[in-house]
Design an enzyme around this catalytic site. Structure first.
Site, PDB file in Angstrom:
ATOM      1  N   LYS A  42       0.856  -1.200   0.000  1.00 12.69           N
ATOM      2  CA  LYS A  42       0.000   0.000   0.000  1.00 12.69           C
ATOM      3  C   LYS A  42       0.886   1.241   0.000  1.00 12.69           C
ATOM      4  O   LYS A  42       0.615   2.212  -0.706  1.00 12.69           O
ATOM      5  CB  LYS A  42      -0.863   0.001   1.253  1.00 12.69           C
ATOM      6  N   CYS A 139      -4.798   8.017   9.219  1.00 11.65           N
ATOM      7  CA  CYS A 139      -5.138   7.413  10.513  1.00 11.65           C
ATOM      8  C   CYS A 139      -4.893   8.401  11.659  1.00 11.65           C
ATOM      9  O   CYS A 139      -3.956   9.170  11.662  1.00 11.65           O
ATOM     10  CB  CYS A 139      -4.266   6.192  10.738  1.00 11.65           C
TER      11      CYS A 139
HETATM   12  C1  EPZ Z   1       4.268   6.513   6.302  1.00  6.88           C
HETATM   13  O1  EPZ Z   1       3.554   7.547   6.931  1.00  6.88           O
HETATM   14  C2  EPZ Z   1       3.292   5.356   6.214  1.00  6.88           C
HETATM   15  N1  EPZ Z   1       2.112   5.779   5.462  1.00  6.88           N
HETATM   16  C3  EPZ Z   1       2.875   4.928   7.618  1.00  6.88           C
HETATM   17  O2  EPZ Z   1       2.036   3.791   7.487  1.00  6.88           O
HETATM   18  C4  EPZ Z   1       4.115   4.519   8.404  1.00  6.88           C
HETATM   19  O3  EPZ Z   1       3.735   4.171   9.715  1.00  6.88           O
HETATM   20  C5  EPZ Z   1       5.101   5.687   8.430  1.00  6.88           C
HETATM   21  O4  EPZ Z   1       5.407   6.090   7.077  1.00  6.88           O
HETATM   22  C6  EPZ Z   1       6.393   5.331   9.150  1.00  6.88           C
HETATM   23  O5  EPZ Z   1       7.006   4.252   8.500  1.00  6.88           O
HETATM   24  C7  EPZ Z   1       2.186   5.853   4.108  1.00  6.88           C
HETATM   25  O6  EPZ Z   1       3.217   5.602   3.508  1.00  6.88           O
HETATM   26  C8  EPZ Z   1       0.926   6.272   3.405  1.00  6.88           C
HETATM   27  P1  EPZ Z   1       6.442   9.785   8.496  1.00  6.88           P
HETATM   28  P2  EPZ Z   1       4.174   9.043   6.936  1.00  6.88           P
HETATM   29  O7  EPZ Z   1       6.401  11.040   7.685  1.00  6.88           O
HETATM   30  O8  EPZ Z   1       4.941   9.274   5.702  1.00  6.88           O
HETATM   31  C9  EPZ Z   1       6.495  13.128  11.881  1.00  6.88           C
HETATM   32  C10 EPZ Z   1       0.082   2.543   7.718  1.00  6.88           C
HETATM   33  O9  EPZ Z   1      -0.456   1.999   8.688  1.00  6.88           O
HETATM   34  N2  EPZ Z   1       6.430  14.117  10.807  1.00  6.88           N
HETATM   35  O10 EPZ Z   1       7.640   8.905   8.444  1.00  6.88           O
HETATM   36  O11 EPZ Z   1       3.099   9.986   7.289  1.00  6.88           O
HETATM   37  C11 EPZ Z   1       5.171  12.378  12.003  1.00  6.88           C
HETATM   38  O12 EPZ Z   1       4.257  13.127  12.757  1.00  6.88           O
HETATM   39  C12 EPZ Z   1       0.657   3.935   7.849  1.00  6.88           C
HETATM   40  O13 EPZ Z   1       0.235   2.015   6.581  1.00  6.88           O
HETATM   41  C13 EPZ Z   1       6.548  15.469  11.134  1.00  6.88           C
HETATM   42  O14 EPZ Z   1       6.706  15.826  12.292  1.00  6.88           O
HETATM   43  O15 EPZ Z   1       5.183   8.901   8.174  1.00  6.88           O
HETATM   44  C14 EPZ Z   1       5.583  11.108  12.700  1.00  6.88           C
HETATM   45  O16 EPZ Z   1       5.689  11.340  14.089  1.00  6.88           O
HETATM   46  C15 EPZ Z   1       0.438   4.495   9.248  1.00  6.88           C
HETATM   47  N3  EPZ Z   1       6.481  16.390  10.122  1.00  6.88           N
HETATM   48  C16 EPZ Z   1       6.972  10.834  12.128  1.00  6.88           C
HETATM   49  O17 EPZ Z   1       7.433  12.088  11.578  1.00  6.88           O
HETATM   50  C17 EPZ Z   1       6.312  16.030   8.810  1.00  6.88           C
HETATM   51  O18 EPZ Z   1       6.280  16.926   7.937  1.00  6.88           O
HETATM   52  C18 EPZ Z   1       6.977   9.764  11.046  1.00  6.88           C
HETATM   53  O19 EPZ Z   1       6.131  10.198  10.018  1.00  6.88           O
HETATM   54  C19 EPZ Z   1       6.201  14.656   8.508  1.00  6.88           C
HETATM   55  C20 EPZ Z   1       6.263  13.716   9.514  1.00  6.88           C
END
Ligand code: EPZ
Length: 456
Positions: A42, A139
């Protein structure tokens, strides 16, 4: 006996008058046994679809899962004039030659509860010089900010205006390469930089990049399109911008999050599930924890067989960026740990509210305490963050049926396996969100012998 809605098509709620967000009535207490197939990830397929916007010719994407996140991205591409053909067997043909601007209202109407729209920024700015991205869904596992994304886009030369319903971006003079350091190895922000830098004028250097297998697969897609991308072991990625990109033909990497979910289902129900399509290299860390928790697995050519190898044992797990233990794996694992003989800890370091789902497990008989602060652990890959939480799971605690509401994608899946592990009957309400990320979810539950009804 699995009674889907009597007068409804058996495939999926939401068609022909079926409820769009049904409840599963689950009769638990028996091991799950059988075979499921996982298709493309996904969290790669949706990004590769966005990448097709960057190509001047048709792209073909294979092993695309039939999930609502893919449908959302397909709709967003189509409102921007991209034609998307689906052969019904998981192969998408994406033709960006007719790409045009879209109206804000149309974009808003199709963005759904997905976070992927934010990744349209770079490609649309290259294509059209402007973009509108509605406020994001996704989510409820934290506040999911996009500051890293917007800072990166500004570094490439875009102007970013916050509107009440989303953000408007423009780059009338095009985008140029940038030196970007991410404060945290964010998957989404890394994808944002990759999808923007490949067509920017000049070179981009990204430090602190995410290196998940899905990121590497997206780099492979972009390289097929003509991009020039290299990376170093210390999370540094270099991208040399090129003037044009062509379409790709790519088979998605398998969905390791779904594979891990079914593995935990086998562990939690003392079952035996063969996950077709699962591969060992991308699951090494998960397999170590699975084995330590008392699971057993056999690696085959076409997948991995997961089963319980005896009494479940308590483990200490800390979620982390790759190659650490994925945050998406911890929720289904916690269900299995409720049956382990002893005290386990799960330290969630990625999202600030990804342990809230455990309250419903306690309603089912689990003994889980969530501490708002994390655990001190010296060997962190990334700087410690204030939002960390830790769950302490004391087992074994027999689970009994309950009435629960799905909170998020992986939490919802976890409730279903908890209900299947529990004695008695459970009502798991609002399961449509689970189908956002698990293709043919009901069919797979039937394939492993789950006893449930789908009701309005
Ligand atoms: C991706 O989310 C995945 N979703 C998530 O899977 C996954 O858990 C996550 O990566 C970590 O591996 C998709 O790919 C659609 P991040 P993403 O940016 O990209 C903070 C599932 O169940 N952050 O790595 O949103 C954020 O708040 C989903 O399939 C900022 O602070 O994850 C979090 O605490 C859930 N500012 C951390 O970084 C930003 O601009 C990790 O987020 C971006 C992120």
């Amino acid at each position: 006996m699995n009674t889907l809605l009597s007068d409804a098509s058996a495939s999926r709620p939401g068609g022909d008058g079926e409820p769009t967000n049904p409840t599963l009535v689950i009769r638990g207490g028996r091991p799950l046994q059988g075979r499921v197939e996982v298709k493309g990830a996904k969290n790669l397929a949706t990004k590769a679809m966005v990448a097709a916007l960057l190509g001047e010719t048709v792209s073909v994407l294979r092993d695309v899962p039939d999930i609502s996140d893919v449908q959302v991205v397909r709709s967003l591409l189509e409102v921007h004039g991209v034609t998307v053909d689906d052969d019904g067997e998981g192969v998408l043909r994406l033709d960006p030659s007719g790409a045009v601007s879209a109206h804000m209202e149309e974009i808003d109407a199709h963005a759904g509860a997905s976070r992927i729209p934010i990744l349209f920024c770079g490609p649309l700015l290259h294509l059209l010089g402007q973009a509108f991205i509605p406020d994001l869904g996704g989510c409820r596992i934290g506040d999911r900010p996009i500051d890293f994304h917007l800072d990166a886009l500004r570094a490439f030369g875009a102007t970013v205006d916050k509107l009440p319903s989303g953000i408007r971006l423009s780059a009338p003079n095009g985008l140029h390469g940038a030196d970007i350091t991410l404060p945290y190895p964010s998957v989404g922000a890394t994808e944002q930089v990759l999808l923007t830098a490949v067509r920017a004028k000049g070179t981009t250097e990204l430090r602190g990049a995410a290196i998940e297998p899905e990121i590497m697969d997206l780099i492979a897609v972009l390289q097929k399109m003509g991009a020039i991308i290299s990376y170093e072991p210390n999370r540094v990625i270099f991208i040399e911008g090129v003037d044009s990109l062509r379409g790709y033909d790519h088979r998605c990497i398998f969905d390791r999050n779904e594979a891990a979910s079914w593995a935990c289902a086998a562990l939690a129900t003392d079952g035996d599930i063969f996950v077709g399509g699962a591969k060992q290299p991308e699951m090494l860390t998960f397999l170590n924890v699975f084995r330590k928790a008392g699971g057993d697995f056999d690696i085959a050519e076409d997948g991995i067989r997961f089963r319980r190898g005896g009494a479940l044992r308590p483990v200490m797990v800390e979620t982390d960026v790759h190659p650490g233990f994925m945050t998406d794996w911890q929720q289904p694992l916690i269900v299995a740990l409720t049956q382990a003989e002893g005290v386990s800890t799960v330290h969630e370091t990625v999202y600030e509210n990804r342990l809230g789902f455990t309250q419903a497990l306690n309603k089912m008989g689990a003994d889980i305490v969530v501490h708002s602060e994390g655990l001190a652990s010296p060997d962190r890959r990334v700087p410690r963050r204030a939002l960390e939480q830790a769950a302490v799971i004391t087992g074994p605690t027999p689970l009994h049926g309950a009435d629960v509401v799905v909170p998020d994608l992986r939490g919802g899946y976890s409730y279903v396996i908890a209900a299947l592990a529990a004695e008695g009957t459970s009502h798991v309400r609002g399961v449509e969100i689970i189908r956002r990320g698990y293709e043919k979810f009901f069919d797979k539950l039937i394939a492993v012998g789950a006893d449930f009804d789908v009701v309005a």
